[in-house]
Write an enzyme that holds these catalytic residues in place. Structure first.
Site, PDB file in Angstrom:
ATOM      1  N   LYS A  52       0.841  -1.206   0.000  1.00  0.00           N
ATOM      2  CA  LYS A  52       0.000   0.000   0.000  1.00  0.00           C
ATOM      3  C   LYS A  52       0.877   1.258   0.000  1.00  0.00           C
ATOM      4  O   LYS A  52       0.593   2.221  -0.708  1.00  0.00           O
ATOM      5  CB  LYS A  52      -0.938  -0.022   1.216  1.00  0.00           C
ATOM      6  N   GLN A  96      -5.034  -1.505   9.619  1.00  0.00           N
ATOM      7  CA  GLN A  96      -4.850  -2.796   8.946  1.00  0.00           C
ATOM      8  C   GLN A  96      -5.498  -3.916   9.771  1.00  0.00           C
ATOM      9  O   GLN A  96      -5.240  -4.051  10.967  1.00  0.00           O
ATOM     10  CB  GLN A  96      -3.348  -3.074   8.751  1.00  0.00           C
ATOM     11  N   ASP A 119     -11.129   2.816   4.251  1.00  0.00           N
ATOM     12  CA  ASP A 119     -11.504   1.412   4.073  1.00  0.00           C
ATOM     13  C   ASP A 119     -13.027   1.259   3.979  1.00  0.00           C
ATOM     14  O   ASP A 119     -13.523   0.160   3.731  1.00  0.00           O
ATOM     15  CB  ASP A 119     -10.983   0.581   5.258  1.00  0.00           C
TER      16      ASP A 119
END
Ligand code: NAP
Length: 289
Positions: A52, A96, A119
Protein backbone atom coordinates in the site's frame (compact mmCIF):
# COMPACT_ATOMS: atom_id res chain seq x y z
CA UNK A 1 -11.09 -19.45 -20.62
CA UNK A 2 -10.59 -15.72 -20.82
CA UNK A 3 -8.43 -14.13 -18.15
CA UNK A 4 -9.63 -10.94 -16.44
CA UNK A 5 -6.37 -9.07 -15.93
CA UNK A 6 -6.47 -7.23 -12.61
CA UNK A 7 -2.90 -6.01 -12.98
CA UNK A 8 -3.57 -4.29 -16.31
CA UNK A 9 -6.86 -2.74 -15.17
CA UNK A 10 -5.39 -1.57 -11.86
CA UNK A 11 -2.33 -0.10 -13.62
CA UNK A 12 -4.63 1.96 -15.86
CA UNK A 13 -6.57 3.13 -12.81
CA UNK A 14 -3.36 3.99 -10.92
CA UNK A 15 -2.08 6.01 -13.90
CA UNK A 16 -5.37 7.95 -13.97
CA UNK A 17 -5.15 8.63 -10.20
CA UNK A 18 -1.55 9.81 -10.58
CA UNK A 19 -2.64 12.26 -13.25
CA UNK A 20 -5.35 13.69 -10.99
CA UNK A 21 -2.91 14.03 -8.08
CA UNK A 22 -0.28 15.68 -10.32
CA UNK A 23 -2.90 18.25 -11.32
CA UNK A 24 -3.74 19.00 -7.67
CA UNK A 25 -0.06 19.30 -6.82
CA UNK A 26 0.64 21.62 -9.73
CA UNK A 27 -2.35 23.85 -9.13
CA UNK A 28 -2.49 23.92 -5.32
CA UNK A 29 0.89 22.71 -4.10
CA UNK A 30 -0.63 20.01 -1.85
CA UNK A 31 -1.12 16.25 -2.13
CA UNK A 32 -3.40 13.72 -0.36
CA UNK A 33 -1.99 11.83 2.61
CA UNK A 34 -2.63 8.42 4.15
CA UNK A 35 -1.78 7.05 7.59
CA UNK A 36 -1.63 3.28 7.92
CA UNK A 37 -1.75 1.68 11.36
CA UNK A 38 -0.58 -1.85 12.05
CA UNK A 39 -1.11 -3.44 15.46
CA UNK A 40 1.40 -6.24 16.02
CA UNK A 41 3.59 -7.91 13.41
CA UNK A 42 1.42 -10.26 11.36
CA UNK A 43 3.71 -11.06 8.37
CA UNK A 44 0.86 -10.99 5.79
CA UNK A 45 -0.30 -7.60 7.13
CA UNK A 46 3.27 -6.28 6.95
CA UNK A 47 3.39 -7.24 3.26
CA UNK A 48 0.00 -5.57 2.58
CA UNK A 49 1.15 -2.36 4.31
CA UNK A 50 4.36 -2.35 2.27
CA UNK A 51 2.41 -2.78 -0.98
CA UNK A 52 0.00 0.00 0.00
CA UNK A 53 2.83 2.40 0.83
CA UNK A 54 4.62 1.58 -2.44
CA UNK A 55 1.39 2.27 -4.34
CA UNK A 56 1.00 5.62 -2.54
CA UNK A 57 4.51 6.56 -3.62
CA UNK A 58 3.68 5.64 -7.24
CA UNK A 59 0.85 8.17 -7.44
CA UNK A 60 2.29 10.88 -5.18
CA UNK A 61 0.17 10.28 -2.07
CA UNK A 62 2.13 11.12 1.07
CA UNK A 63 2.04 8.00 3.26
CA UNK A 64 2.82 7.62 6.94
CA UNK A 65 2.87 4.49 9.05
CA UNK A 66 2.56 3.70 12.74
CA UNK A 67 3.27 0.22 14.08
CA UNK A 68 1.74 -0.37 17.51
CA UNK A 69 2.81 -3.15 19.81
CA UNK A 70 0.71 -6.32 19.49
CA UNK A 71 -0.41 -5.95 23.10
CA UNK A 72 -1.76 -2.42 22.57
CA UNK A 73 -5.07 -1.95 24.32
CA UNK A 74 -8.31 -0.91 22.66
CA UNK A 75 -7.96 2.39 24.59
CA UNK A 76 -4.50 3.07 23.13
CA UNK A 77 -5.55 2.27 19.56
CA UNK A 78 -8.62 4.50 19.83
CA UNK A 79 -6.57 7.33 21.40
CA UNK A 80 -4.18 7.20 18.44
CA UNK A 81 -7.06 7.20 15.95
CA UNK A 82 -8.65 10.20 17.67
CA UNK A 83 -5.38 12.14 17.42
CA UNK A 84 -5.20 11.34 13.71
CA UNK A 85 -8.83 12.40 13.23
CA UNK A 86 -7.80 15.85 14.50
CA UNK A 87 -4.60 16.01 12.46
CA UNK A 88 -5.27 18.25 9.47
CA UNK A 89 -2.21 16.80 7.69
CA UNK A 90 -3.88 13.38 7.40
CA UNK A 91 -6.64 12.77 4.83
CA UNK A 92 -7.09 9.03 5.19
CA UNK A 93 -6.67 6.54 8.05
CA UNK A 94 -6.33 2.83 7.41
CA UNK A 95 -6.34 0.42 10.33
CA UNK A 96 -4.85 -2.80 8.95
CA UNK A 97 -7.00 -5.83 9.77
CA UNK A 98 -7.09 -8.31 11.37
CA UNK A 99 -6.21 -6.87 14.77
CA UNK A 100 -4.41 -9.29 17.13
CA UNK A 101 -7.58 -9.34 19.28
CA UNK A 102 -10.71 -9.35 17.16
CA UNK A 103 -13.18 -8.59 19.96
CA UNK A 104 -12.68 -4.82 19.69
CA UNK A 105 -12.12 -4.47 15.93
CA UNK A 106 -15.44 -2.75 15.23
CA UNK A 107 -15.01 -0.35 18.19
CA UNK A 108 -11.66 0.76 16.75
CA UNK A 109 -13.16 1.17 13.27
CA UNK A 110 -16.01 3.20 14.77
CA UNK A 111 -13.45 5.63 16.23
CA UNK A 112 -12.20 6.61 12.75
CA UNK A 113 -13.72 9.86 11.52
CA UNK A 114 -16.05 8.76 8.65
CA UNK A 115 -14.56 11.36 6.31
CA UNK A 116 -11.08 9.76 6.80
CA UNK A 117 -12.31 6.15 6.69
CA UNK A 118 -10.60 5.06 3.46
CA UNK A 119 -11.50 1.41 4.07
CA UNK A 120 -15.21 2.33 4.05
CA UNK A 121 -15.95 0.16 7.09
CA UNK A 122 -17.32 2.84 9.45
CA UNK A 123 -21.08 2.42 10.07
CA UNK A 124 -21.73 5.85 8.54
CA UNK A 125 -20.10 4.89 5.25
CA UNK A 126 -21.55 1.37 5.25
CA UNK A 127 -24.97 2.94 5.96
CA UNK A 128 -24.64 5.52 3.17
CA UNK A 129 -23.83 2.70 0.76
CA UNK A 130 -26.83 0.68 1.91
CA UNK A 131 -29.15 3.66 1.52
CA UNK A 132 -27.98 4.54 -1.98
CA UNK A 133 -30.58 3.95 -4.67
CA UNK A 134 -28.23 3.34 -7.56
CA UNK A 135 -24.63 3.50 -8.80
CA UNK A 136 -24.95 7.10 -10.01
CA UNK A 137 -25.96 8.19 -6.53
CA UNK A 138 -22.99 6.31 -5.01
CA UNK A 139 -20.59 8.09 -7.37
CA UNK A 140 -22.25 11.50 -6.95
CA UNK A 141 -22.16 11.34 -3.15
CA UNK A 142 -18.46 10.37 -3.12
CA UNK A 143 -19.11 7.66 -0.53
CA UNK A 144 -16.05 5.89 0.86
CA UNK A 145 -16.64 2.23 0.04
CA UNK A 146 -14.74 -0.85 1.18
CA UNK A 147 -11.81 -1.20 -1.26
CA UNK A 148 -12.12 -4.87 -2.26
CA UNK A 149 -15.83 -4.81 -3.22
CA UNK A 150 -15.30 -1.52 -5.03
CA UNK A 151 -12.36 -3.13 -6.84
CA UNK A 152 -14.55 -6.05 -7.93
CA UNK A 153 -17.14 -3.70 -9.42
CA UNK A 154 -14.42 -1.70 -11.15
CA UNK A 155 -12.91 -4.92 -12.52
CA UNK A 156 -16.26 -6.06 -13.95
CA UNK A 157 -17.06 -2.67 -15.47
CA UNK A 158 -13.63 -2.39 -17.11
CA UNK A 159 -13.74 -5.93 -18.48
CA UNK A 160 -16.97 -5.13 -20.33
CA UNK A 161 -18.94 -7.56 -18.19
CA UNK A 162 -22.56 -6.49 -17.98
CA UNK A 163 -23.89 -6.44 -14.38
CA UNK A 164 -27.36 -5.02 -15.08
CA UNK A 165 -30.01 -7.77 -14.90
CA UNK A 166 -27.47 -10.54 -14.26
CA UNK A 167 -27.80 -13.26 -11.63
CA UNK A 168 -24.81 -12.81 -9.33
CA UNK A 169 -23.96 -15.28 -6.60
CA UNK A 170 -21.54 -14.14 -3.88
CA UNK A 171 -20.09 -16.75 -1.53
CA UNK A 172 -19.18 -14.96 1.70
CA UNK A 173 -21.14 -12.49 3.83
CA UNK A 174 -18.39 -10.58 5.65
CA UNK A 175 -18.65 -6.85 6.41
CA UNK A 176 -15.40 -6.41 4.51
CA UNK A 177 -16.34 -8.13 1.24
CA UNK A 178 -19.63 -9.99 0.81
CA UNK A 179 -22.12 -7.51 2.32
CA UNK A 180 -20.85 -4.28 0.72
CA UNK A 181 -20.39 -6.12 -2.57
CA UNK A 182 -24.03 -7.21 -2.50
CA UNK A 183 -25.09 -3.56 -2.07
CA UNK A 184 -22.86 -2.39 -4.92
CA UNK A 185 -24.22 -5.10 -7.21
CA UNK A 186 -27.82 -4.25 -6.28
CA UNK A 187 -27.08 -0.60 -7.05
CA UNK A 188 -25.94 -1.83 -10.47
CA UNK A 189 -29.25 -3.70 -10.99
CA UNK A 190 -27.95 -7.25 -10.52
CA UNK A 191 -30.10 -9.95 -8.94
CA UNK A 192 -27.95 -10.92 -5.99
CA UNK A 193 -27.79 -14.16 -4.01
CA UNK A 194 -25.48 -14.28 -0.97
CA UNK A 195 -24.25 -17.66 0.25
CA UNK A 196 -22.35 -18.57 3.43
CA UNK A 197 -21.27 -21.56 5.47
CA UNK A 198 -24.86 -22.50 6.35
CA UNK A 199 -26.15 -22.35 2.77
CA UNK A 200 -27.74 -25.56 1.56
CA UNK A 201 -27.30 -26.75 -2.04
CA UNK A 202 -24.33 -24.45 -2.56
CA UNK A 203 -23.28 -26.12 -5.82
CA UNK A 204 -26.70 -25.76 -7.42
CA UNK A 205 -27.03 -22.12 -6.38
CA UNK A 206 -23.56 -21.32 -7.70
CA UNK A 207 -24.38 -23.08 -10.97
CA UNK A 208 -27.23 -20.61 -11.50
CA UNK A 209 -24.78 -17.69 -11.43
CA UNK A 210 -23.96 -15.68 -14.52
CA UNK A 211 -21.36 -14.00 -12.31
CA UNK A 212 -19.91 -16.01 -9.41
CA UNK A 213 -17.89 -14.13 -6.80
CA UNK A 214 -16.02 -16.21 -4.25
CA UNK A 215 -14.80 -14.73 -0.95
CA UNK A 216 -14.55 -17.51 1.60
CA UNK A 217 -10.88 -17.96 2.43
CA UNK A 218 -10.67 -21.69 1.60
CA UNK A 219 -7.92 -22.63 -0.87
CA UNK A 220 -9.18 -24.10 -4.18
CA UNK A 221 -12.63 -24.77 -2.70
CA UNK A 222 -14.52 -24.06 -5.94
CA UNK A 223 -14.14 -26.42 -8.89
CA UNK A 224 -15.95 -26.82 -12.20
CA UNK A 225 -18.99 -28.42 -10.53
CA UNK A 226 -19.94 -24.99 -9.12
CA UNK A 227 -19.61 -23.05 -12.37
CA UNK A 228 -22.11 -22.53 -15.17
CA UNK A 229 -20.90 -22.65 -18.75
CA UNK A 230 -20.18 -19.11 -19.95
CA UNK A 231 -20.05 -17.61 -16.44
CA UNK A 232 -17.72 -14.94 -15.10
CA UNK A 233 -15.81 -16.01 -11.98
CA UNK A 234 -14.23 -13.47 -9.63
CA UNK A 235 -11.92 -15.04 -7.07
CA UNK A 236 -11.47 -12.74 -4.07
CA UNK A 237 -9.76 -15.32 -1.85
CA UNK A 238 -6.11 -15.00 -0.93
CA UNK A 239 -4.66 -18.11 0.66
CA UNK A 240 -1.05 -18.99 1.33
CA UNK A 241 -0.35 -22.66 0.63
CA UNK A 242 3.24 -23.80 1.09
CA UNK A 243 4.58 -20.28 0.57
CA UNK A 244 2.55 -19.81 -2.65
CA UNK A 245 -0.61 -17.73 -3.03
CA UNK A 246 -3.80 -19.27 -4.36
CA UNK A 247 -7.43 -18.30 -4.52
CA UNK A 248 -10.67 -19.92 -3.36
CA UNK A 249 -11.15 -21.27 -6.89
CA UNK A 250 -9.14 -24.22 -8.17
CA UNK A 251 -7.84 -22.30 -11.19
CA UNK A 252 -6.11 -25.26 -12.83
CA UNK A 253 -9.25 -27.39 -12.55
CA UNK A 254 -11.45 -24.81 -14.30
CA UNK A 255 -9.06 -23.09 -16.71
CA UNK A 256 -10.25 -25.08 -19.72
CA UNK A 257 -13.89 -24.17 -19.19
CA UNK A 258 -15.76 -21.60 -21.26
CA UNK A 259 -15.53 -18.88 -18.58
CA UNK A 260 -14.03 -15.49 -17.80
CA UNK A 261 -12.00 -15.62 -14.61
CA UNK A 262 -9.53 -13.73 -12.42
CA UNK A 263 -6.32 -15.34 -11.21
CA UNK A 264 -4.77 -15.21 -7.74
CA UNK A 265 -2.42 -13.42 -7.62
CA UNK A 266 -3.08 -10.73 -10.21
CA UNK A 267 -6.86 -10.40 -10.04
CA UNK A 268 -8.76 -8.67 -7.24
CA UNK A 269 -5.67 -7.96 -5.06
CA UNK A 270 -4.21 -5.19 -7.27
CA UNK A 271 -7.69 -3.68 -7.62
CA UNK A 272 -8.02 -3.43 -3.82
CA UNK A 273 -4.84 -1.35 -3.69
CA UNK A 274 -5.93 0.86 -6.59
CA UNK A 275 -9.24 1.50 -4.81
CA UNK A 276 -7.41 2.47 -1.61
CA UNK A 277 -5.62 5.16 -3.62
CA UNK A 278 -8.94 6.23 -5.14
CA UNK A 279 -10.53 6.43 -1.68
CA UNK A 280 -7.61 8.45 -0.30
CA UNK A 281 -7.99 10.92 -3.14
CA UNK A 282 -11.76 10.96 -2.54
CA UNK A 283 -11.23 11.65 1.18
CA UNK A 284 -8.82 14.46 0.29
CA UNK A 285 -11.32 15.97 -2.17
CA UNK A 286 -14.23 15.65 0.28
CA UNK A 287 -12.19 17.46 2.95
CA UNK A 288 -10.85 20.16 0.64
CA UNK A 289 -14.00 21.03 -1.28
P1 NAP B 1 -14.33 -13.94 6.38
O1 NAP B 1 -14.69 -12.74 7.16
O2 NAP B 1 -13.66 -15.08 7.04
O3 NAP B 1 -15.68 -14.47 5.67
C1 NAP B 1 -15.69 -15.67 4.97
C2 NAP B 1 -17.09 -15.95 4.51
O4 NAP B 1 -17.08 -17.18 3.82
C3 NAP B 1 -18.10 -16.09 5.65
O5 NAP B 1 -19.28 -15.41 5.31
C4 NAP B 1 -18.33 -17.59 5.74
O6 NAP B 1 -19.64 -17.95 6.14
C5 NAP B 1 -18.12 -18.00 4.29
N1 NAP B 1 -17.73 -19.40 4.20
C6 NAP B 1 -16.70 -20.02 4.87
N2 NAP B 1 -16.67 -21.31 4.53
C7 NAP B 1 -17.68 -21.53 3.67
C8 NAP B 1 -18.17 -22.66 3.00
N3 NAP B 1 -17.60 -23.88 3.15
N4 NAP B 1 -19.23 -22.53 2.18
C9 NAP B 1 -19.81 -21.33 2.02
N5 NAP B 1 -19.40 -20.21 2.63
C10 NAP B 1 -18.35 -20.31 3.44
O7 NAP B 1 -13.41 -13.55 5.14
P2 NAP B 1 -13.30 -12.20 4.27
O8 NAP B 1 -12.61 -11.15 5.06
O9 NAP B 1 -14.60 -11.89 3.65
O10 NAP B 1 -12.27 -12.70 3.16
C11 NAP B 1 -12.58 -13.78 2.31
C12 NAP B 1 -11.37 -14.13 1.47
O11 NAP B 1 -11.03 -13.00 0.68
C13 NAP B 1 -10.10 -14.45 2.27
O12 NAP B 1 -9.34 -15.40 1.56
C14 NAP B 1 -9.34 -13.13 2.29
O13 NAP B 1 -7.95 -13.30 2.44
C15 NAP B 1 -9.68 -12.62 0.94
N6 NAP B 1 -9.59 -11.17 0.80
C16 NAP B 1 -8.94 -10.72 -0.30
C17 NAP B 1 -8.84 -9.38 -0.52
C18 NAP B 1 -8.15 -8.91 -1.75
O14 NAP B 1 -7.69 -7.79 -1.81
N7 NAP B 1 -8.10 -9.74 -2.79
C19 NAP B 1 -9.36 -8.47 0.39
C20 NAP B 1 -10.07 -8.96 1.50
C21 NAP B 1 -10.17 -10.32 1.69
P3 NAP B 1 -20.22 -17.63 7.63
O15 NAP B 1 -20.55 -16.17 7.61
O16 NAP B 1 -21.40 -18.50 7.73
O17 NAP B 1 -19.12 -17.96 8.57
Amino acid sequence: MELIDGIKISNNKIAEIKKRIDEIKNSRGIVPSLMTILVGNNPASQIYIKLKMQACKRVGIKSFHINLDKNSSQKNIIALIKNLNNDSNIDGILLQLPLPKSNYTQKCINAICPSKDVDGLHPTNAGLLNLSKNWDEIIKKNILISCTPLGVIYLLKHSNIEIDGKIVVIIGRSNLVGKPLSMLLLANNATVIICHSKTKNLKEICKSAEILIVAIGKPKFINGDFIKDGATVIDVGINRVVSKLCGDVDFDAVKNMNIKITHVPGGVGPMTIAMLLENTLKAFNNRNM
